[in-house]
Design a protein around this motif. Structure first.
Motif, mmCIF file in Angstrom:
data_model
loop_
_atom_site.group_PDB
_atom_site.id
_atom_site.type_symbol
_atom_site.label_atom_id
_atom_site.label_comp_id
_atom_site.label_asym_id
_atom_site.label_seq_id
_atom_site.Cartn_x
_atom_site.Cartn_y
_atom_site.Cartn_z
ATOM 1 N N PHE A 57 0.837 -1.189 0.000
ATOM 2 C CA PHE A 57 0.000 0.000 0.000
ATOM 3 C C PHE A 57 0.880 1.249 0.000
ATOM 4 C CE2 PHE A 57 -3.079 2.929 2.079
ATOM 5 C CZ PHE A 57 -4.041 2.864 1.096
ATOM 6 N N GLY A 58 1.914 1.255 0.816
ATOM 7 C CA GLY A 58 2.848 2.385 0.845
ATOM 8 C C GLY A 58 3.577 2.530 -0.477
ATOM 9 N N GLN A 59 3.921 1.413 -1.078
ATOM 10 C CA GLN A 59 4.609 1.459 -2.359
ATOM 11 C C GLN A 59 3.698 2.003 -3.450
ATOM 12 O OE1 GLN A 59 5.872 -2.582 -2.688
ATOM 13 N NE2 GLN A 59 7.870 -2.190 -1.756
ATOM 14 N N VAL A 60 2.397 1.737 -3.347
ATOM 15 C CA VAL A 60 1.454 2.268 -4.330
ATOM 16 C C VAL A 60 1.478 3.793 -4.280
ATOM 17 C CG1 VAL A 60 -1.001 2.505 -4.879
ATOM 18 C CG2 VAL A 60 -0.034 0.257 -4.417
ATOM 19 N N PHE A 61 1.407 4.354 -3.071
ATOM 20 C CA PHE A 61 1.475 5.807 -2.951
ATOM 21 C C PHE A 61 2.804 6.332 -3.471
ATOM 22 C CE2 PHE A 61 -2.007 5.623 0.234
ATOM 23 C CZ PHE A 61 -2.833 6.541 -0.384
ATOM 24 N N ALA A 62 3.888 5.670 -3.102
ATOM 25 C CA ALA A 62 5.205 6.123 -3.542
ATOM 26 C C ALA A 62 5.314 6.104 -5.066
ATOM 27 C CB ALA A 62 6.291 5.248 -2.912
ATOM 28 N N ALA A 63 4.661 5.155 -5.708
ATOM 29 C CA ALA A 63 4.716 5.066 -7.169
ATOM 30 C C ALA A 63 3.780 6.065 -7.837
ATOM 31 C CB ALA A 63 4.372 3.645 -7.610
ATOM 32 N N LEU A 64 2.614 6.328 -7.237
ATOM 33 C CA LEU A 64 1.630 7.194 -7.873
ATOM 34 C C LEU A 64 1.880 8.685 -7.655
ATOM 35 C CD1 LEU A 64 -1.702 5.261 -7.250
ATOM 36 C CD2 LEU A 64 -0.401 5.440 -9.371
ATOM 37 N N LEU A 65 2.371 9.058 -6.490
ATOM 38 C CA LEU A 65 2.533 10.481 -6.199
ATOM 39 C C LEU A 65 3.472 11.203 -7.170
ATOM 40 C CD1 LEU A 65 2.422 10.588 -2.309
ATOM 41 C CD2 LEU A 65 0.740 11.476 -3.908
ATOM 42 N N PRO A 66 4.558 10.601 -7.642
ATOM 43 C CA PRO A 66 5.426 11.341 -8.563
ATOM 44 C C PRO A 66 4.928 11.390 -10.014
ATOM 45 C CG PRO A 66 6.611 9.467 -7.607
ATOM 46 C CD PRO A 66 5.196 9.398 -7.150
ATOM 47 N N ARG A 67 3.842 10.706 -10.330
ATOM 48 C CA ARG A 67 3.345 10.682 -11.713
ATOM 49 C C ARG A 67 2.710 12.004 -12.106
ATOM 50 N NH1 ARG A 67 0.563 4.943 -13.096
ATOM 51 N NH2 ARG A 67 2.506 3.810 -13.301
ATOM 52 N N ALA A 68 2.789 12.327 -13.379
ATOM 53 C CA ALA A 68 2.147 13.532 -13.891
ATOM 54 C C ALA A 68 0.638 13.341 -13.904
ATOM 55 C CB ALA A 68 2.655 13.832 -15.297
ATOM 56 N N GLY A 83 4.147 23.803 -15.830
ATOM 57 C CA GLY A 83 4.213 22.676 -16.758
ATOM 58 C C GLY A 83 3.507 21.493 -16.147
ATOM 59 N N PRO A 84 3.826 20.272 -16.617
ATOM 60 C CA PRO A 84 3.173 19.090 -16.035
ATOM 61 C C PRO A 84 3.535 18.973 -14.552
ATOM 62 C CG PRO A 84 4.580 18.487 -17.892
ATOM 63 C CD PRO A 84 4.773 19.943 -17.635
ATOM 64 N N ILE A 85 2.542 18.676 -13.724
ATOM 65 C CA ILE A 85 2.812 18.531 -12.293
ATOM 66 C C ILE A 85 2.510 17.103 -11.862
ATOM 67 C CG2 ILE A 85 2.334 20.961 -11.826
ATOM 68 C CD1 ILE A 85 -0.301 20.057 -10.551
ATOM 69 N N THR A 86 3.086 16.714 -10.743
ATOM 70 C CA THR A 86 2.886 15.367 -10.208
ATOM 71 C C THR A 86 1.637 15.345 -9.337
ATOM 72 O OG1 THR A 86 4.176 15.773 -8.213
ATOM 73 C CG2 THR A 86 5.383 14.978 -10.144
ATOM 74 N N ALA A 87 1.194 14.138 -9.003
ATOM 75 C CA ALA A 87 0.054 13.981 -8.101
ATOM 76 C C ALA A 87 0.376 14.594 -6.745
ATOM 77 C CB ALA A 87 -0.304 12.495 -7.961
ATOM 78 N N GLN A 88 1.599 14.428 -6.305
ATOM 79 C CA GLN A 88 2.026 14.985 -5.024
ATOM 80 C C GLN A 88 1.903 16.517 -5.051
ATOM 81 O OE1 GLN A 88 5.978 13.797 -3.988
ATOM 82 N NE2 GLN A 88 5.724 14.292 -1.848
ATOM 83 N N GLU A 89 2.329 17.135 -6.137
ATOM 84 C CA GLU A 89 2.221 18.587 -6.273
ATOM 85 C C GLU A 89 0.760 19.013 -6.362
ATOM 86 O OE1 GLU A 89 6.444 19.445 -8.585
ATOM 87 O OE2 GLU A 89 4.687 18.780 -9.726
ATOM 88 N N ALA A 90 -0.071 18.230 -7.053
ATOM 89 C CA ALA A 90 -1.497 18.553 -7.163
ATOM 90 C C ALA A 90 -2.164 18.517 -5.794
ATOM 91 C CB ALA A 90 -2.183 17.591 -8.131
ATOM 92 N N ILE A 91 -1.795 17.531 -4.969
ATOM 93 C CA ILE A 91 -2.350 17.428 -3.620
ATOM 94 C C ILE A 91 -1.917 18.633 -2.790
ATOM 95 C CG2 ILE A 91 -2.235 16.115 -1.456
ATOM 96 C CD1 ILE A 91 -2.077 13.571 -3.264
ATOM 97 N N ALA A 92 -0.638 18.998 -2.895
ATOM 98 C CA ALA A 92 -0.141 20.163 -2.166
ATOM 99 C C ALA A 92 -0.866 21.428 -2.619
ATOM 100 C CB ALA A 92 1.369 20.300 -2.372
ATOM 101 N N LEU A 93 -1.088 21.576 -3.918
ATOM 102 C CA LEU A 93 -1.801 22.743 -4.428
ATOM 103 C C LEU A 93 -3.250 22.758 -3.955
ATOM 104 C CD1 LEU A 93 -0.347 22.894 -8.049
ATOM 105 C CD2 LEU A 93 -0.018 24.587 -6.232
ATOM 106 N N ALA A 94 -3.887 21.602 -3.900
ATOM 107 C CA ALA A 94 -5.268 21.520 -3.408
ATOM 108 C C ALA A 94 -5.329 21.949 -1.948
ATOM 109 C CB ALA A 94 -5.804 20.105 -3.578
ATOM 110 N N LEU A 95 -4.333 21.538 -1.171
ATOM 111 C CA LEU A 95 -4.275 21.923 0.237
ATOM 112 C C LEU A 95 -4.078 23.433 0.358
ATOM 113 C CD1 LEU A 95 -4.451 20.497 2.944
ATOM 114 C CD2 LEU A 95 -1.987 20.217 2.894
ATOM 115 N N ILE A 96 -3.245 23.993 -0.499
ATOM 116 C CA ILE A 96 -3.032 25.440 -0.507
ATOM 117 C C ILE A 96 -4.335 26.158 -0.855
ATOM 118 C CG2 ILE A 96 -1.868 27.319 -1.745
ATOM 119 C CD1 ILE A 96 0.603 25.434 -1.911
ATOM 120 N N CYS A 97 -5.075 25.640 -1.851
ATOM 121 C CA CYS A 97 -6.371 26.233 -2.222
ATOM 122 C C CYS A 97 -7.308 26.261 -1.024
ATOM 123 C CB CYS A 97 -7.026 25.443 -3.360
ATOM 124 S SG CYS A 97 -6.260 25.681 -4.959
ATOM 125 N N LYS A 98 -7.366 25.144 -0.285
ATOM 126 C CA LYS A 98 -8.250 25.079 0.880
ATOM 127 C C LYS A 98 -7.812 26.075 1.946
ATOM 128 C CE LYS A 98 -10.088 21.289 2.324
ATOM 129 N NZ LYS A 98 -10.332 19.951 2.861
#
Length: 134
Positions: A46-57, A74-89
């Motif tokens: 489960f941890g490896q799934v997150f580690a693999a998915l978060l850096p994807r565009a 430019g293209p952003i990763t899932a990790q960056e998108a989550i951080a941006l969503a948190l910033i929006c909130k």
């Protein structure tokens, strides 16, 4: 199964490990070890799934607020998108989102750890805790 039966807390037909043969105890322990290993693998996976998915565009279609914040990146990763969503909130006044960002940055009041000279670590304690530190 060998051994004597016992009544523990109203449960009948239980045979304690102390009443079992050494071979039987070994087999029970082996099965427990195998089950424990399988559970550890599931958790690690489960941890490896997150580690693999978060850096994807990620595509920002339908995520207008995040897309506006990500403009020019430019293209952003899932990790960056989550951080941006948190910033929006946080920008909309969501206090827990702000606290999560602040804590992630290591600026949580009362738990700041500062590096000192010669490799020592000193703790800056919250005001109400200072009296206990002396």
């Amino acid at each position: 199964m060998k051994g004597r039966r016992c009544d523990v807390d109203g449960r009948k037909n239980l045979i304690p490990l102390s009443a079992r043969d050494p071979e039987e105890r070994r087999e029970i322990a082996r099965k427990g070890g195998l089950a424990s290993g399988a559970a550890r693998r599931r958790k690690r996976t489960f941890g490896q799934v997150f580690a693999a998915l978060l850096p994807r565009a990620v595509a920002l279609d339908g995520l207008d607020e995040i897309a506006r914040l990500a403009e020019g990146l430019g293209p952003i990763t899932a990790q960056e998108a989550i951080a941006l969503a948190l910033i929006c909130k946080a920008m909309k006044g969501d206090t827990p989102a702000f606290n999560a960002i602040r804590d992630t940055l290591g600026e949580k009041p009362g738990q700041k750890v500062e590096g000192a000279l010669e490799g020592r670590i000193t703790l800056a304690l919250a005001g109400e805790l200072d009296e206990f530190a002396q």
